[in-house]
Design an enzyme around this catalytic site. Structure first.
Site, PDB file in Angstrom:
ATOM      1  N   CYS A  63      -0.739  -9.869  -7.748  1.00 39.66           N
ATOM      2  CA  CYS A  63      -1.357  -8.398  -7.822  1.00 39.66           C
ATOM      3  C   CYS A  63      -2.778  -8.916  -8.279  1.00 39.66           C
ATOM      4  O   CYS A  63      -3.705  -8.101  -8.236  1.00 39.66           O
ATOM      5  CB  CYS A  63      -0.634  -7.386  -8.694  1.00 39.66           C
ATOM      6  N   CYS A 106       5.336 -14.363 -10.112  1.00 38.99           N
ATOM      7  CA  CYS A 106       4.031 -13.604  -9.915  1.00 38.99           C
ATOM      8  C   CYS A 106       3.970 -12.967  -8.629  1.00 38.99           C
ATOM      9  O   CYS A 106       4.370 -13.625  -7.633  1.00 38.99           O
ATOM     10  CB  CYS A 106       2.857 -14.875  -9.891  1.00 38.99           C
ATOM     11  N   THR A 129      -7.496   1.406   4.218  1.00 42.15           N
ATOM     12  CA  THR A 129      -6.922   0.589   5.466  1.00 42.15           C
ATOM     13  C   THR A 129      -8.005   0.892   6.698  1.00 42.15           C
ATOM     14  O   THR A 129      -8.339   0.043   7.365  1.00 42.15           O
ATOM     15  CB  THR A 129      -5.417   1.140   5.828  1.00 42.15           C
ATOM     16  N   SER A 174       0.678  -1.189  -0.075  1.00 46.25           N
ATOM     17  CA  SER A 174       0.132  -0.038  -0.129  1.00 46.25           C
ATOM     18  C   SER A 174       0.898   1.144  -0.268  1.00 46.25           C
ATOM     19  O   SER A 174       2.127   1.081   0.217  1.00 46.25           O
ATOM     20  CB  SER A 174      -0.689  -0.112   1.258  1.00 46.25           C
ATOM     21  N   ARG A 201      -0.142  -4.543  -6.550  1.00 50.40           N
ATOM     22  CA  ARG A 201      -1.227  -4.969  -6.065  1.00 50.40           C
ATOM     23  C   ARG A 201      -2.446  -4.268  -7.018  1.00 50.40           C
ATOM     24  O   ARG A 201      -2.276  -3.142  -6.895  1.00 50.40           O
ATOM     25  CB  ARG A 201      -1.281  -4.819  -4.523  1.00 50.40           C
ATOM     26  N   CYS A 211      -4.364 -10.190 -13.731  1.00 52.61           N
ATOM     27  CA  CYS A 211      -4.604 -10.933 -14.859  1.00 52.61           C
ATOM     28  C   CYS A 211      -6.003 -11.345 -14.978  1.00 52.61           C
ATOM     29  O   CYS A 211      -6.774 -11.459 -15.689  1.00 52.61           O
ATOM     30  CB  CYS A 211      -3.497 -11.814 -15.146  1.00 52.61           C
ATOM     31  N   CYS A 235       0.611  -7.023 -17.033  1.00 52.27           N
ATOM     32  CA  CYS A 235       1.404  -7.846 -15.828  1.00 52.27           C
ATOM     33  C   CYS A 235       2.786  -6.883 -15.233  1.00 52.27           C
ATOM     34  O   CYS A 235       3.675  -6.708 -16.130  1.00 52.27           O
ATOM     35  CB  CYS A 235       1.718  -9.034 -16.328  1.00 52.27           C
TER      36      CYS A 235
END
Lengths: 249, 545
Positions: B516, B513, B337, B53, B301, B519, B490
């Protein structure tokens, strides 16, 4: 027969270590830590010896900060029976570690001490050998195969150009090399059970061992970055560059 | 595979995911009802390993959860001291004047710049002190449903080979059975997706719309560090129709958090969020902050941007969705958050009530959310993100300003999202290619050296966790129409087109990977299914991320 397995909490092998801005060491604050991979192999081997009936109990020990408890719990989830944490805020050198282990060996009376051959943080490769020296025990270092037969332990050692077979009288020291075994996963049910296994904490000071450092770290630096290569147009240019720029011919 | 023999264990509450929502729920449960057994699993190798974040956080929910958070040493160490919102042109920038009037939701005084990963690690310590059992390194891979009630989850098997057969160190997964299960997987959770489909939880709400955030942490020379400085931008390099912008926060010990968010409803199939993120660093408004520093971490993310209109039904028999699994992010505030934590706390209260009355569904959760400040916030903010989707960046910004100053979020209308993000791409021959400069190796980098800094690792010998439901669609849709958008969106270089000139086919480098989930969201036919890899795999974000 009891087996003692010392384990060390180190920066996880997946993490790219970062040198502190002041060059005094490697940044460990907030960095993922886990069990030294060679120590995992040592734990696995000890557990397998117990499962085969060659040993009756596996005791793991770590020397370090409170969080080293997590490492010990992992070892117990892999199958060790109980754990000892020697609590210290310092990061002791191999000689100090060997001395602490000697006092624990005298207290616990194991017939076998199985260690990782080295820790991946300082790559010292010394503790097992020093402990053998202090105790006056035989040692089978860089082990790739271990068999306990009739009160002796037969060890295949990885040496330059092949393997060497040694047969040691017990009690003895073994240090684990990479090919000794493939450690098992700590499964979730076993992690849950490991929470209930006994873990004894001993302040390092209570052992009365001289742990004062003998070594001084002068500076820590990251490896120099590799320069990008260039393409040359012809063999003649390559020869010219090798001669005049690289000065190797 | 044959039916695995797996062990099972019973808890009162099982929580899937160790982010702010899951941890806040766990803490609240034990505060309200110390005899309630709570088990929390997390797919990252440790708590915080998969947390990414910005992050500027509002401590409101934290203060309600743990009023003595300061005394307990919560890692909220850098209060926001100065903030700028910039509209970027290619070479210049215009500062939005009177930010607190025009964009009051952006006012950050009283907020803190943090590493959310560190906050979660700290929350986990608080939770464990209260008796929550936390097991990182185990991915929830299966929802257990019996007689139409969710009765827990099962963790994935470990030690399965690439061929799907058990290897030498195979360990079957474990059933974690709970009277109630809370899904706190974050945006686009893989189990949440199954639960939503099974109980049709999205019926009657807008499609969820998403963004992709890509982040770097830099260590910069002390003389350039201005702790507490917050800078956001919109405009260049995105066109008017594409939602997104950059952030830059000075925090901690000479650290800078830099990142870029792109709305995943973008249309240009040639757009590369990664390269947009890289090139903004070269803009004069950002460059000088980072020059002379070194990049120490990288990650990405997806986040939910739909807000109120896209929040699904929150409860089902045997559990609830919390945090960004449900989509509680406040987009105009770019904060989620505090809302995630609040939703976890409210779900905990509802679950405690449900336990007492032995109700199947913790239904009071929905009521509690609607009566809380969380709902008020999302309600006030509800029209801003769709206004950007409808009127573009400039029009959206003007709408946001009017909404804030005149309507104060009380507009009598609600703007809706009409499309899912996978439906918005335009065919490759109708789009223009942006120009992306080559990485200079100082400020800008390529994907692979970036992924390296995320410390991503997956056990190599395991089945590919990114699955094409229909492999033949790739050639006819992804390649022939859109020219492989996955290779561009990606952020980790997972998708590569091999033999492009002769017989193009998709190569999936699943071990890269960073989880996130883009895809799973953006694939034009939603043909890519993101499933959980072996537990403990994925990025290992360090403190600071």
């Amino acid at each position: 027969m009891k087996i003692l397995v010392p384990v060390k909490r180190v920066v996880d092998y997946n993490i790219k270590p970062r040198v502190k801005a002041d060059g005094s060491g490697v940044e460990t604050a907030g960095v993922k830590m886990s069990m030294n991979p060679f120590d995992e192999i040592a734990v696995e081997e000890a557990v397998r010896l117990r499962e085969k009936g060659a040993a009756s109990e596996v005791v793991v020990v770590s020397i370090g900060v409170q969080q080293a408890q997590d490492t010990l719990r992992t070892a117990m989830a892999m199958g060790a029976d109980r754990a000892i944490l020697v609590l210290t805020d310092e990061s002791p050198e191999p000689l100090a570690v060997a001395k602490v282990l000697k006092t624990l060996v005298e207290k616990e009376g194991p017939s076998l001490v199985v260690l990782g051959k080295q820790a991946i943080d300082d790559d010292m490769n010394a503790t097992g050998q020093m402990l053998a020296g202090l105790l006056g025990w035989g040692q089978g270092t860089f082990a790739s195969k271990v068999d306990v037969v009739d009160g002796r332990v037969n060890v295949s050692r990885e040496i330059d150009g092949g393997t060497e077979q040694v047969s040691l009288a017990l009690p003895a020291i073994i240090t684990a090399d990479l090919r000794l075994n493939e450690p098992r996963y700590a499964s979730l049910p076993n992690i849950m059970k490991a929470k209930k296994k006994p873990l004894e904490t001993i302040p390092a000071a209570d052992l009365g061992v001289d742990m004062a450092p003998r070594l001084t770290i002068v500076s820590v630096a990251e490896p120099a970055e590799r320069k990008a290569g260039i393409k040359v147009g012809s063999a003649a240019e390559l020869v010219e560059k090798l001669r005049n720029e690289a000065k190797v011919i | 595979m044959s039916e695995p023999v797996r062990e099972s264990m019973e808890f009162d509450v099982v929580i899937v995911g160790g982010g702010p929502a899951g941890l806040a729920a766990a803490i609240r449960l034990r505060q309200l009802s110390p005899q309630t057994s709570v088990c929390l699993i997390e797919k990252g190798s440790e708590i915080g390993a998969h947390i990414l974040s910005g992050a500027v956080i509002e401590p409101r929910a934290l203060a309600e959860l743990l009023p003595d958070w300061r005394e307990r040493g919560a890692p909220l160490n850098t209060p926001v001291t100065a903030e700028d919102m910039l509209y970027l042109t290619e070479t210049g920038s215009i500062r939005v004047p009177m930010l607190d009037k025009v964009m009051p939701h952006m006012a950050n005084h009283g907020n803190y710049i943090v590493s959310l990963g560190e906050v979660c690690r700290w929350l986990a310590v608080q939770a464990e002190e209260l008796g929550v059992e936390i097991y990182p390194g185990f991915a929830g891979s299966e929802v257990l449903i019996e007689r139409n009630r969710v009765v827990g989850v099962a963790t994935g098997d470990m030690g399965v080979g690439r061929d799907g057969k058990p290897g030498p160190n195979y360990q079957p997964g474990m059933e974690l059975r709970g009277r109630y299960t809370l899904f706190a997987e974050g945006c686009r959770g893989s189990l949440t997706k199954q639960v939503m489909a099974h109980y049709d939880l999205r019926k009657g709400v807008d499609p969820q719309t998403y963004g992709l955030g890509i982040k770097e942490v830099w260590e910069i020379p002390a003389e350039n560090h201005r702790p507490g400085l917050v800078q956001h931008s919109f405009g260049w390099p995105l066109d008017d129709k594409t939602y997104g912008g950059a952030w830059l926060y000075h925090f901690g010990e000479n650290l800078v958090s830099y990142g870029f968010v792109v709305g995943l409803d973008y249309a240009n199939t040639w757009l590369s969020p990664f390269e947009e993120m890289q090139r903004v660093k070269l803009h004069p408004a950002f460059r000088h902050h980072l020059e002379g520093g070194r990049r120490i971490s990288y990650g990405a993310r997806a986040l939910s941007e739909g807000g109120l209109q896209s929040v699904p039904r929150l409860t089902f028999p045997g559990g609830a969705l919390i945090g960004d699994s449900a989509g509680f992010l406040n987009v105009p505030k770019i904060k989620g958050t505090h809302t995630s934590m609040k939703s976890g706390m409210l779900a905990a209260e509802a679950v405690v009530e449900a336990i007492k009355t032995d109700r199947v569904e913790p239904g009071s959760f929905t009521q509690k959310v609607r009566q809380s400040w969380l709902w008020q916030e999302l309600r006030t903010a509800r029209n801003i993100r769709p206004a950007f989707a409808r009127f573009g960046a400039m029009g959206g910004a003007v709408y946001a300003g009017l909404d804030a100053m005149l309507l104060r979020g009380r507009a009598p209308w609600t703007l809706h999202f009409k499309h899912q993000d996978n439906e918005t791409l335009r065919p490759a021959d109708l789009c223009t290619k942006p120009f992306y400069p080559k990485p200079d190796g100082k400020l800008t980098f390529d994907r692979l050296s970036s992924v390296f800094l995320s410390a991503t690792n997956h056990e190599e010998d395991q089945p590919v966790h990114l699955r094409l439901k229909n492999p033949s669609l790739w050639k006819t849709v992804n390649w022939d129409v859109f020219h492989a958008p996955e290779a561009r969106y990606c952020p980790a270089g997972v998708y590569e087109v091999a033999d492009e000139q002769t017989a193009p086919h998709l190569q999936i480098n699943a071990q890269n990977c960073v989880h996130c989930k883009t895809c799973d969201i953006k694939d034009p036919t939603q043909n890519i299914d993101w499933t959980t890899p072996e537990g403990g795999g994925g990025p290992n974000y360090p403190a600071g991320m």
